[in-house]
Write a protein that holds these residues in place. Structure first.
Motif, PDB file in Angstrom:
ATOM      1  N   UNK A 152      -3.706   0.581  21.963  1.00 46.14           N
ATOM      2  CA  UNK A 152      -2.969   0.361  23.195  1.00 46.14           C
ATOM      3  C   UNK A 152      -3.904   0.269  24.407  1.00 46.14           C
ATOM      4  N   UNK A 153      -4.946   1.088  24.423  1.00 44.33           N
ATOM      5  CA  UNK A 153      -5.832   1.128  25.584  1.00 44.33           C
ATOM      6  C   UNK A 153      -6.868   0.009  25.569  1.00 44.33           C
ATOM      7  N   UNK A 154      -7.007  -0.721  24.459  1.00 48.06           N
ATOM      8  CA  UNK A 154      -8.015  -1.770  24.359  1.00 48.06           C
ATOM      9  C   UNK A 154      -7.459  -3.067  24.896  1.00 48.06           C
ATOM     10  N   UNK A 155      -8.180  -3.703  25.825  1.00 44.71           N
ATOM     11  CA  UNK A 155      -7.704  -4.927  26.471  1.00 44.71           C
ATOM     12  C   UNK A 155      -8.174  -6.187  25.753  1.00 44.71           C
ATOM     13  N   UNK A 156      -9.325  -6.141  25.100  1.00 49.63           N
ATOM     14  CA  UNK A 156      -9.868  -7.326  24.438  1.00 49.63           C
ATOM     15  C   UNK A 156     -10.653  -6.888  23.213  1.00 49.63           C
ATOM     16  N   UNK A 157     -10.566  -7.650  22.135  1.00 50.54           N
ATOM     17  CA  UNK A 157     -11.290  -7.305  20.915  1.00 50.54           C
ATOM     18  C   UNK A 157     -11.747  -8.567  20.204  1.00 50.54           C
ATOM     19  N   UNK A 158     -12.677  -8.411  19.251  1.00 54.05           N
ATOM     20  CA  UNK A 158     -13.181  -9.510  18.430  1.00 54.05           C
ATOM     21  C   UNK A 158     -13.183  -9.044  16.984  1.00 54.05           C
ATOM     22  N   UNK A 159     -12.742  -9.880  16.057  1.00 51.90           N
ATOM     23  CA  UNK A 159     -12.640  -9.491  14.652  1.00 51.90           C
ATOM     24  C   UNK A 159     -12.833 -10.726  13.776  1.00 51.90           C
ATOM     25  N   UNK A 160     -13.382 -10.553  12.553  1.00 55.60           N
ATOM     26  CA  UNK A 160     -13.580 -11.684  11.647  1.00 55.60           C
ATOM     27  C   UNK A 160     -12.266 -12.086  10.973  1.00 55.60           C
ATOM     28  N   UNK A 161     -12.192 -13.333  10.564  1.00 55.22           N
ATOM     29  CA  UNK A 161     -10.999 -13.864   9.906  1.00 55.22           C
ATOM     30  C   UNK A 161     -11.428 -14.956   8.931  1.00 55.22           C
ATOM     31  N   UNK A 162     -10.824 -14.961   7.731  1.00 59.03           N
ATOM     32  CA  UNK A 162     -11.092 -15.974   6.719  1.00 59.03           C
ATOM     33  C   UNK A 162      -9.834 -16.834   6.583  1.00 59.03           C
ATOM     34  N   UNK A 163      -9.979 -18.143   6.797  1.00 56.47           N
ATOM     35  CA  UNK A 163      -8.846 -19.080   6.756  1.00 56.47           C
ATOM     36  C   UNK A 163      -8.927 -19.886   5.470  1.00 56.47           C
ATOM     37  N   UNK A 164      -7.831 -19.906   4.686  1.00 56.36           N
ATOM     38  CA  UNK A 164      -7.765 -20.704   3.460  1.00 56.36           C
ATOM     39  C   UNK A 164      -7.380 -22.133   3.821  1.00 56.36           C
ATOM     40  N   UNK A 165      -8.151 -23.085   3.302  1.00 59.96           N
ATOM     41  CA  UNK A 165      -7.889 -24.503   3.575  1.00 59.96           C
ATOM     42  C   UNK A 165      -7.457 -25.262   2.329  1.00 59.96           C
ATOM     43  N   UNK A 166      -7.069 -24.513   1.315  1.00 60.88           N
ATOM     44  CA  UNK A 166      -6.605 -25.156   0.091  1.00 60.88           C
ATOM     45  C   UNK A 166      -7.728 -25.520  -0.852  1.00 60.88           C
TER      46      UNK A 166
END
Length: 586
Positions: A152-166
């Motif tokens: 709740x107190x965090x205004x901005x964050x960065x995180x990894x993400x893996x996207x499936x493209x088929x």
């Protein structure tokens, strides 16, 4: 032996001639390495600043979009209408188109920005750089999940993400989520990791440099350069972050030593890391050191030559001196060498030899004299017996003998006195156990009971562990006798306690009475009298001296007293279990 002297002389020349050359090599090496380190550190700092600048542009754009959306009430209303699928007026459509164009400008300006979207809580749609779109399962499992997991107190964050493209194809992304200030929602930017790594690679100056993006937990987000050491980089950063270390440190990456530099980014929290292999720092060092090393070899050859020529003429004298030292160590009689003095070297060595022999002989005599004196003093102190005790005992026997109704008490007293005298006159150098010393003390107390009757009571508080500890004879009786006299002075009944316990590696012995006690002045006078070696007092002075002779380094007697309350006399001796063959030493 000749080799030994040769090396010794050579070392003397090394100090004079070779050390300056080595210092020159060391200074040159230090300056070269310092210059290289400074150049590489500056290069790492420039690369990190360049990466930070590129990422800051994207993050600042996100913040700008956030401020724009939260600051324009009309824009918020238009977005909510669009997300609710309501009909938009012409003006509202213009506003919405401007917002989409602003989002699209970010994807056009930076090739590593895949998409930008704006989401408001409670809707199943989002505004992206291509327009309004419905949220898919991929959105819910991707950026939406990251947004919902933000504290709740965090205004901005960065995180990894893996996207499936088929077709088993995946694409790695970094998601930046910025929570809106006045509305419930966020602005999300998806960064293409491959394009971001290409941007990192473009900043590298050579193949020995690598760039990494690491989150606040130490996990790797993006890398350019040596990707085979990603795990080592994560571990090194995790340790550095946990320890709050310097922003520049050495780390072992893939079996090679590397200089690791990093810069934190506060919002969102991540780290930009740059590494350089040690081999890059060593470049050019060999070329600068080659002439200096050649000079060092020449100096070393000159040192060997001079050491050999100076040592060769001294070999005969050295052999002679060594033989004389060996004879001295074997105990043979050594006479002053009758060799012709050729130079000042012979004079110095001969005088040193005679001084050494004379000094050794004098030291042996002095140590033997000190040992005999100390041993005699200890024996004399051990054999002193309080004449008052023998006199009072004889008086007691005389009074008992005059009584006609003998009930065996005289025999008991005589037996106790016989045991006491036998105990005192036994070899004073032989140690006894604390148990034996207490048995002797109890017999002494029984004799005093015949003298004073029931006017005093004595208690024994002794731990079983210390009963077999090694002590010397007549250790407790002087203190108990002194306490007995003070406890009965002016009292109808006196009380005493004998306590012995183990404290660490020592045995603590304490005798306490309820006698008249002493004032501060009287106590100080007693302490001075006890520590005075010329004092004629036998009891406590005798015991204090024996304690200090027997146990060097211990403190001797400690006396505490309060007027009209009583006195405590204590001392400590090292704890040592007494064996059958234990004997005292001087």
């Amino acid at each position: 032996m000749k080799r030994k002297f040769f090396l010794k002389r050579m070392w003397s020349f090394v100090i004079v001639m070779l050390i300056p050359a080595l210092l020159l090599v060391a200074v040159t090496t230090y300056m070269t390495l310092t210059t290289q380190m400074r150049r590489i550190s500056e290069s790492n700092a420039r690369d990190i600043d360049a990466v930070q600048t590129n990422i800051s542009l994207v993050l600042n754009s996100v913040v700008t979009q956030n401020s724009y959306l939260t600051g324009m009430t009309r824009t918020n209303m238009v977005m909510q209408k669009a997300l609710r699928r309501e009909a938009l007026s012409y003006t509202d459509a213009i506003y919405l188109r401007n917002v989409v164009a602003s989002l699209n400008s970010m994807t056009s300006a930076y090739d590593y920005v895949d998409s930008v979207l704006i989401y408001m809580d409670g809707f199943d749609r989002a505004l992206t750089s291509t327009g309004l779109t419905n949220l898919t399962d991929e959105d819910y499992n991707g950026w939406y999940s990251i947004y919902r997991q933000m504290p709740e107190k965090e205004r901005i964050c960065i995180a990894p993400l893996v996207v499936n493209e088929g077709m088993a194809s995946e694409r790695r992304q970094l998601v930046v989520c910025s929570r809106m200030v006045t509305m419930q929602g966020c602005v999300a930017v998806r960064l293409n990791v491959e394009h971001l790594q290409r941007m990192f690679a473009a900043l590298q100056q050579n193949e020995d440099q690598s760039m990494y993006l690491v989150d606040s937990e130490g996990s790797l987000l993006a890398a350019a350069g040596r990707t085979d050491v990603a795990d080592d980089v994560q571990a090194a950063m995790a340790r550095s972050i946990a320890q709050g270390g310097e922003r520049e440190t050495w780390a072992r990456l893939g079996g090679r030593d590397c200089l690791l530099s990093w810069q934190p980014y506060s919002a969102p929290a991540f780290y930009i890391v740059a590494t350089v292999d040690r081999s890059m720092i060593m470049e050019g060092l060999g070329e600068r050191l080659a002439p200096l090393l050649v000079m060092t070899v020449v100096v070393l050859a000159a040192i060997i030559f001079l050491a050999y020529t100076n040592t060769r003429r001294s070999f005969d004298e050295i052999d002679l001196m060594l033989k004389m030292f060996e004879d001295a160590e074997a105990g043979h009689t050594i006479e002053r060498p009758r060799r012709k003095v050729n130079d000042e070297y012979d004079v110095i060595m001969n005088n040193i030899l005679m001084m050494f022999l004379n000094n050794t002989y004098l030291n042996i005599q002095l140590k033997e004299k000190q040992y005999r004196q100390q041993n005699a003093e200890l024996t004399a102190l051990q054999l002193q017996i309080n004449p008052h005790f023998l006199y009072n005992t004889l008086q007691t026997l005389d009074m008992e003998a005059r009584k006609l109704n003998d009930d065996g008490r005289i025999s008991a007293v005589v037996g106790y006195v016989s045991d006491i005298l036998k105990y005192c006159l036994t070899n004073p150098q032989k140690s006894v156990t604390l148990r034996e010393e207490l048995d002797y003390l109890k017999k002494y107390v029984e004799v005093q009971h015949y003298r004073f009757g029931d006017r005093f009571i004595i208690y024994y508080e002794v731990e079983d562990e210390v009963l077999d500890s090694e002590v010397f004879r007549m250790m407790l009786q002087p203190v108990v006798e002194n306490s007995l006299l003070h406890a009965l002075r002016g009292n109808t009944r006196g009380y005493m306690k004998v306590r012995a316990r183990r404290i660490g590696d020592c045995v603590d012995i304490r005798i306490i009475d309820n006698g008249d006690g002493m004032t501060r002045e009287e106590l100080l006078a007693l302490r001075r009298r006890i520590t005075d070696r010329n004092s004629r007092s036998i009891g406590l002075t005798n015991l204090d001296r024996r304690l200090r002779l027997r146990y060097p380094g211990m403190n001797g007697l400690r006396i505490c007293s309060i007027k009209n309350f009583g006195t405590s006399v204590s001392f400590q001796i090292p704890y040592k279990k007494c064996t059958q063959n234990s004997t005292e030493t001087g």
